[in-house]
Write a protein that holds these residues in place. Structure first.
Motif, short mmCIF file in Angstrom:
data_model
loop_
_atom_site.label_atom_id
_atom_site.label_comp_id
_atom_site.label_asym_id
_atom_site.label_seq_id
_atom_site.Cartn_x
_atom_site.Cartn_y
_atom_site.Cartn_z
N MET A 59 34.92 -44.32 -38.23
CA MET A 59 34.15 -43.31 -37.50
C MET A 59 33.01 -42.89 -38.42
SD MET A 59 36.14 -43.14 -34.81
CE MET A 59 36.50 -44.88 -35.06
N TYR A 113 31.46 -38.18 -36.74
CA TYR A 113 32.62 -38.00 -35.86
C TYR A 113 33.04 -36.53 -35.81
CZ TYR A 113 37.19 -38.52 -33.72
OH TYR A 113 38.26 -38.39 -32.86
N GLN A 159 38.35 -35.36 -28.02
CA GLN A 159 39.61 -35.64 -28.69
C GLN A 159 40.34 -34.34 -29.03
OE1 GLN A 159 36.71 -37.11 -29.18
NE2 GLN A 159 36.89 -39.22 -29.86
N GLY A 171 45.94 -42.81 -37.67
CA GLY A 171 44.58 -42.80 -37.13
C GLY A 171 44.04 -41.39 -37.18
N SER A 177 41.59 -40.07 -38.89
CA SER A 177 40.14 -39.95 -39.06
C SER A 177 39.79 -38.84 -40.06
CB SER A 177 39.48 -39.72 -37.70
OG SER A 177 38.11 -39.96 -37.82
N ASN A 201 39.68 -32.36 -36.35
CA ASN A 201 40.94 -32.68 -35.67
C ASN A 201 42.02 -33.16 -36.64
OD1 ASN A 201 39.37 -32.21 -33.50
ND2 ASN A 201 39.27 -34.32 -32.75
N ASP A 245 44.97 -43.75 -42.00
CA ASP A 245 43.85 -44.35 -41.27
C ASP A 245 43.50 -45.64 -41.99
OD1 ASP A 245 41.16 -44.76 -39.90
OD2 ASP A 245 41.75 -42.83 -39.04
N LEU A 246 42.51 -46.34 -41.47
CA LEU A 246 42.07 -47.58 -42.12
C LEU A 246 41.43 -47.24 -43.47
CD1 LEU A 246 40.59 -49.36 -38.99
CD2 LEU A 246 42.72 -49.90 -40.17
N GLY A 255 45.61 -47.90 -44.53
CA GLY A 255 46.21 -49.17 -44.09
C GLY A 255 46.23 -49.22 -42.57
N SER A 256 46.49 -50.41 -42.04
CA SER A 256 46.53 -50.55 -40.59
C SER A 256 47.91 -50.19 -40.06
CB SER A 256 46.20 -51.99 -40.18
OG SER A 256 46.44 -52.14 -38.80
N PHE A 257 47.92 -49.44 -38.95
CA PHE A 257 49.22 -49.11 -38.35
C PHE A 257 49.79 -50.30 -37.58
CE2 PHE A 257 46.24 -46.40 -35.53
CZ PHE A 257 46.01 -47.40 -34.60
N TYR A 258 49.05 -51.41 -37.52
CA TYR A 258 49.63 -52.63 -36.96
C TYR A 258 50.34 -53.38 -38.08
CZ TYR A 258 47.03 -51.48 -32.80
OH TYR A 258 46.56 -50.82 -31.68
N SER A 286 46.80 -39.71 -32.12
CA SER A 286 45.95 -39.32 -31.00
C SER A 286 44.64 -40.11 -31.02
CB SER A 286 45.66 -37.82 -31.08
OG SER A 286 45.14 -37.38 -29.86
N TYR A 287 44.33 -40.70 -29.89
CA TYR A 287 43.06 -41.40 -29.69
C TYR A 287 42.87 -42.59 -30.62
CZ TYR A 287 40.39 -39.63 -25.88
OH TYR A 287 39.94 -39.40 -24.60
N SER A 288 43.94 -43.25 -30.98
CA SER A 288 43.84 -44.36 -31.94
C SER A 288 44.47 -45.66 -31.45
CB SER A 288 44.50 -43.96 -33.26
OG SER A 288 43.92 -42.77 -33.74
C1 LIG Z 1 38.74 -41.72 -32.33
S1 LIG Z 1 39.48 -41.61 -33.90
C2 LIG Z 1 40.75 -40.39 -33.59
C3 LIG Z 1 40.92 -39.48 -34.75
C4 LIG Z 1 41.84 -38.28 -34.55
N1 LIG Z 1 43.21 -38.70 -34.41
C5 LIG Z 1 41.41 -37.44 -33.38
O1 LIG Z 1 42.17 -37.32 -32.43
O2 LIG Z 1 40.29 -36.89 -33.43
C6 LIG Z 1 40.45 -43.11 -34.03
C7 LIG Z 1 40.90 -43.38 -35.42
O3 LIG Z 1 41.86 -44.44 -35.40
C8 LIG Z 1 41.64 -45.22 -36.54
N2 LIG Z 1 42.25 -46.55 -36.36
C9 LIG Z 1 41.91 -47.51 -35.48
N3 LIG Z 1 42.67 -48.60 -35.65
C10 LIG Z 1 43.54 -48.31 -36.66
C11 LIG Z 1 44.58 -49.03 -37.31
N4 LIG Z 1 44.89 -50.28 -36.94
N5 LIG Z 1 45.27 -48.44 -38.30
C12 LIG Z 1 44.97 -47.16 -38.69
N6 LIG Z 1 43.98 -46.42 -38.10
C13 LIG Z 1 43.27 -46.99 -37.11
C14 LIG Z 1 40.13 -45.26 -36.67
O4 LIG Z 1 39.72 -45.64 -37.96
C15 LIG Z 1 39.77 -43.82 -36.31
O5 LIG Z 1 39.67 -43.00 -37.43
#
Ligand SMILES: C[S@@+](CC[C@H](N)C(=O)[O-])C[C@H]1O[C@@H](n2cnc3c(N)ncnc32)[C@H](O)[C@@H]1O
Length: 380
Positions: free
Chosen positions: A9, A18, A25, A58, A60, A64, A96-97, A134-137, A152-154
């Motif tokens: 973001m 962001y 969000q 995620g 960010s 939030n 987050d990433l 790190g990636s949550f996948y 939320s929103y991720s």
């Molecule tokens: C739109 S923001 C939402 C942030 C916050 N949770 C909110 O509600 O305002 C989405 C976030 O998810 C993160 N994200 C996306 N894919 C991800 C992954 N595979 N692992 C960790 N974070 C990830 C993005 O880097 C980003 O910061």
């Protein structure tokens, strides 16, 4: 393209960051609060752990980031007062990433701790907060180390654009679009859905290993309330961005081949698709599923008949919101030179669309309970 190497973001203090463009969000987090509170209190009041481990995935960087954590701490602390028990220690993991602006989060932590101390007094906590890049996948935490997971929103972000859309033979398959659109071939929806099923299965499997038995998870994501993959509401925003790009292609500002090879790494699942993956993966019960519908424009108040927002103002604010989340990917693919022009055109397209119809975002909030493996084994 692996998303984790590119996506972030917009950080910093600029107008398009962001932090200043995440009001939608924030509204989702506020509206989902009763679901989060119920889930954490149900969990806490069964086992009363001395130390409560919570992960926000995620997270960010912005206003939030610590909002849900505050809500969770408040709810548990209030319940402890009510029951005349000492509050637990809180172990909070913010994930987050690696490209996320973790430094901004860390800089805000002393103020957050100070506020907790002032509001909750000496007997509270303590609350330990750490960042987990790190990636949550995939796995992020040790076995059975978490009580509660929130995101939320991720989770509508995929781990990558479906690879077929980036392979030599299929470039141009989704010509003129950057997400599933009315005139996209059915294969486009098929590969997006398959990528979502693969990613979300891995997400659930990883969390099921990290959560304690009966651990809880609440996810909020953009989705669809009908089975039609071409959502006139949510996915349509990407069609308007594609139209702005197409205009730039026809004016020779953007190379056609470049536009043909760009697709958004997101998928907005229907309720059935979401439930389908959860059931097939098998580690979680769905406790609650709520739909929160919001106007694209947060200044548009349905309950106030005198509120008639100016479409151009709305177009600009929605374009800034989409820019805050997508700019990193667009710059990676097209370079920086086109960005201002692209988003001006995009804002005008949104304004044109809003002058014809009102559009909403459907947010799905799902509360899940990890199945108790011992009970599962016993029932075989
Ligand atoms: C739109 S923001 C939402 C942030 C916050 N949770 C909110 O509600 O305002 C989405 C976030 O998810 C993160 N994200 C996306 N894919 C991800 C992954 N595979 N692992 C960790 N974070 C990830 C993005 O880097 C980003 O910061």
């Amino acid at each position: 393209m692996k998303l984790e190497q590119v996506l972030h973001m917009i950080g910093g203090d600029g107008e398009t960051n962001y932090a200043s463009n995440s009001a939608l969000q924030k509204t989702v987090i506020s509206k989902a609060k009763p679901i989060v509170e119920k889930a954490i209190l149900d969990l806490y009041c069964i086992t009363f752990p001395k130390s409560l481990s919570i992960a926000d995935l995620g997270c960010s960087s912005g206003p939030n980031t610590l909002m849900v954590i505050s809500e969770i701490i408040d709810a548990v602390d209030r319940r402890c007062h009510h029951l005349n028990r000492p509050s637990p220690e809180f172990q909070v993991y913010l994930n987050d990433l690696p490209t996320n602006d973790f430094n901004a989060i860390f800089r805000s932590l002393p103020g957050f701790h100070e506020k907790l101390k002032k509001e909750k007094g000496r007997d509270f906590g303590p609350c330990y907060i750490v960042g987990v890049p790190g990636s949550f996948y995939g796995r992020l935490f040790p076995d059975k180390s978490l009580h509660f997971v929130h995101s939320s929103y991720s989770v509508h972000w995929l781990s990558q654009v479906p690879s077929i859309l980036e392979s030599e033979n299929y470039i141009g398959l989704n010509k003129g679009h950057i997400y599933i659109a009315e005139t996209s071939p059915p294969l486009v929806h098929k590969v997006y859905l398959e990528q979502f099923q693969k990613d979300f299965t891995l997400f659930l499997r990883s969390r099921s290993q990290e959560l304690v038995p009966s651990g809880r998870m609440v996810l909020a994501l953009v989705g669809r309330i009908d089975s039609n993959p071409i959502s006139r509401w949510c996915g349509y925003i990407f069609e308007l961005l594609a139209q702005a790009l197409n205009d730039m292609v026809s004016q020779g500002i953007v190379e056609e081949a470049k536009a043909d090879s760009f697709n958004m790494p997101v998928y907005l699942p229907s309720i059935q698709e979401l439930r389908g993956v959860i059931e097939k993966e098998g580690s979680f019960h769905v406790d609650q599923l709520e739909i929160i519908e919001l106007n694209w424009d947060q200044n548009h108040d349905d309950d106030n008949p005198n509120c008639v927002p100016d479409v151009m103002t709305s177009g600009n604010s929605i374009a800034k919101r989409i820019r805050a989340i997508s700019e990193s990917m667009l710059i990676n693919h097209f370079g920086t030179a086109i960005i201002e022009d692209l988003f001006e055109r995009f804002a005008a397209k949104i304004a044109g669309h809003l002058s014809k119809e009102k559009s909403k975002v459907s947010n799905l909030v799902i509360s899940m309970i990890k199945k108790d493996e011992d009970r599962l084994v016993a029932s075989f």
